[in-house]
Design a protein around this motif. Structure first.
Motif, short mmCIF file in Angstrom:
data_model
loop_
_atom_site.label_atom_id
_atom_site.label_comp_id
_atom_site.label_asym_id
_atom_site.label_seq_id
_atom_site.Cartn_x
_atom_site.Cartn_y
_atom_site.Cartn_z
N PHE A 234 0.84 -1.20 0.00
CA PHE A 234 0.00 0.00 0.00
C PHE A 234 0.88 1.25 0.00
N GLN A 235 0.50 2.21 -0.83
CA GLN A 235 1.30 3.41 -1.06
C GLN A 235 0.57 4.67 -0.61
N SER A 236 1.26 5.81 -0.78
CA SER A 236 0.67 7.15 -0.67
C SER A 236 0.15 7.49 0.72
N ARG A 237 0.77 6.98 1.77
CA ARG A 237 0.28 7.32 3.10
C ARG A 237 0.59 8.78 3.43
N PHE A 238 -0.23 9.35 4.31
CA PHE A 238 -0.14 10.77 4.64
C PHE A 238 -0.41 10.92 6.13
N GLY A 239 0.40 11.72 6.81
CA GLY A 239 0.20 11.92 8.24
C GLY A 239 0.94 10.89 9.07
N ARG A 240 0.68 10.88 10.35
CA ARG A 240 1.47 10.08 11.29
C ARG A 240 0.79 8.79 11.74
N GLU A 241 -0.52 8.67 11.55
CA GLU A 241 -1.16 7.46 12.04
C GLU A 241 -0.86 6.27 11.13
N GLU A 242 -1.07 5.08 11.65
CA GLU A 242 -0.80 3.86 10.90
C GLU A 242 -1.77 3.70 9.74
N TRP A 243 -1.24 3.33 8.57
CA TRP A 243 -2.05 3.03 7.41
C TRP A 243 -1.95 1.53 7.12
N LEU A 244 -2.70 1.07 6.12
CA LEU A 244 -2.62 -0.33 5.74
C LEU A 244 -1.19 -0.69 5.37
N GLN A 245 -0.76 -1.85 5.81
CA GLN A 245 0.59 -2.31 5.55
C GLN A 245 0.55 -3.66 4.82
N PRO A 246 1.68 -4.04 4.20
CA PRO A 246 2.99 -3.39 4.18
C PRO A 246 3.03 -2.17 3.28
N TYR A 247 3.91 -1.23 3.61
CA TYR A 247 4.04 -0.01 2.84
C TYR A 247 4.89 -0.27 1.59
N THR A 248 4.47 0.33 0.48
CA THR A 248 5.18 0.12 -0.78
C THR A 248 6.62 0.61 -0.72
N ASP A 249 6.84 1.82 -0.19
CA ASP A 249 8.20 2.36 -0.20
C ASP A 249 9.16 1.55 0.66
N ASP A 250 8.69 1.09 1.83
CA ASP A 250 9.54 0.26 2.67
C ASP A 250 9.85 -1.07 1.98
N THR A 251 8.86 -1.60 1.26
CA THR A 251 9.07 -2.86 0.55
C THR A 251 10.11 -2.69 -0.55
N MET A 252 10.06 -1.57 -1.25
CA MET A 252 11.04 -1.30 -2.31
C MET A 252 12.47 -1.35 -1.78
N LYS A 253 12.66 -0.80 -0.60
CA LYS A 253 14.00 -0.76 -0.02
C LYS A 253 14.45 -2.15 0.42
N ALA A 254 13.50 -3.00 0.80
CA ALA A 254 13.85 -4.31 1.35
C ALA A 254 14.03 -5.39 0.30
N LEU A 255 13.34 -5.28 -0.83
CA LEU A 255 13.32 -6.37 -1.80
C LEU A 255 14.70 -6.79 -2.32
N PRO A 256 15.58 -5.86 -2.71
CA PRO A 256 16.90 -6.30 -3.19
C PRO A 256 17.66 -7.13 -2.16
N GLY A 257 17.50 -6.79 -0.88
CA GLY A 257 18.14 -7.57 0.17
C GLY A 257 17.58 -8.96 0.31
#
Length: 322
Positions: A234-257
């Motif tokens: 899930f992408q495009s989160r806004f603000g500080r509260e928790e959104w639906l996960q996993p987050y797209t941007d965090d996944t992008m950083k983790a996938l190559p590893g």
């Protein structure tokens, strides 16, 4: 009764300028369906900090994806409108098609007046959101209800709630993926990135997250993918509260590893390419993935005005005529 179709999407700034973006964001972020924070807290924050600082930055992002004909979302939406009208006409169905946006122009009011002038007294409303959410689909219904409060004679209408598991929608997505693989080769993982919503919305009964996962499951099955060959984020989160996960941007950083170096990304919740797909996914997230060790990254475009997408829209509309 003469039936007309009202296609509805989110909307777009009229120009890639800070002023136009501020006007658009102000209307969008004032919607209680989108942000349900108490107004006494939200409005000072919105007008004092968010709009003054965010509008110029978002305007620059729009400038990076703006087409010569205008906003990609608007250009594509007009093409969808024209293609659906043509398909209905070729099938011998006399049904005007209008386009309205929840925010910005053409407004829902403008679209309704267009249909009303064509003699329409029965409307099929098609929000172009495959998965239902209170922040999108329900907002369209609110806008329509506000319009109808001004009418002496309220037209009969049918409201298409969602189409997350419609066979034509799944097949159109699968056709798009297969065509991309034929042209560009196939990555090691198909990532399905959906626009996020606050987790709290789901806890309060919004079915959006469940419908997104169902769409992913059906598409993966249609493509014959094993469970390790696809993933939902899930992408495009806004603000500080928790959104639906996993987050797209965090996944992008983790996938190559994790050993995933070649990635294909599709955004099934978007019926037309826009800022969130052309800039956030195709550019920002590509940079994150490649900077983390990725080797190949491909964004698969939204369904836009592809023939299979238009056929699906026609099927959705025609089902409401019985």
């Amino acid at each position: 009764m003469k039936t007309g179709v009202l296609l509805v999407n989110l909307g777009t700034p009229s120009a890639p300028t800070a002023k136009a973006v501020k006007t658009f964001l102000s209307q969008f972020l004032h919607d209680r369906r989108v942000v349900d924070v108490p107004r006494a807290l939200w409005c000072p924050l919105l007008h004092g900090i968010i709009l003054p600082f965010r509008s110029p930055r978002v305007a620059r992002l729009y400038q990076s994806i703006w087409w010569e004909e205008g906003s990609p979302l608007m250009v594509i939406s007009r093409r969808q409108q024209a293609a659906l009208a043509e398909a209905l006409n070729e099938a011998g169905i006399d049904m005007p098609v209008a386009l309205g946006m929840s925010y910005g122009e053409p407004s829902l009011a403008t679209a309704w007046q267009e249909l009303k002038s064509a003699g329409v007294d029965r409307v099929v409303l098609l929000p172009l959101y495959p998965q239902y959410s209170v922040s999108t689909t329900a907002s369209v219904f609110d806008g329509w209800a506000r319009l109808m409060k001004k009418e002496r004679l309220v037209p009969a209408f049918r409201f298409i709630h969602d189409y997350h598991d419609h066979s034509g929608y799944i097949q159109a997505l699968a056709e798009s993926v297969r065509r991309h693989w034929e042209q560009h080769g196939r990555g090691e993982l198909l990532l399905l990135s959906y626009h996020g919503i606050p987790r709290r919305y789901e806890d309060e009964g919004d079915p959006y997250g469940q419908q997104c996962h169902r769409t992913s499951e059906l598409l993966a099955a249609e493509l014959g993918l094993e469970r390790h060959q696809w993933r939902t984020t899930f992408q495009s989160r806004f603000g500080r509260e928790e959104w639906l996960q996993p987050y797209t941007d965090d996944t992008m950083k983790a996938l190559p590893g994790e050993g995933i170096k070649r990635l294909d990304v599709i955004c099934p919740a978007f019926s037309a390419d826009c800022l969130e797909t052309l800039e956030e996914i195709a550019e920002q997230n590509r940079e994150l993935f490649m900077a983390s060790g990725g080797e190949a990254y491909h964004y698969i475009p939204a369904l836009n005005d592809q023939p299979a997408h238009i056929r699906m829209m026609m099927d959705l509309v025609c089902r409401e005529l019985v």
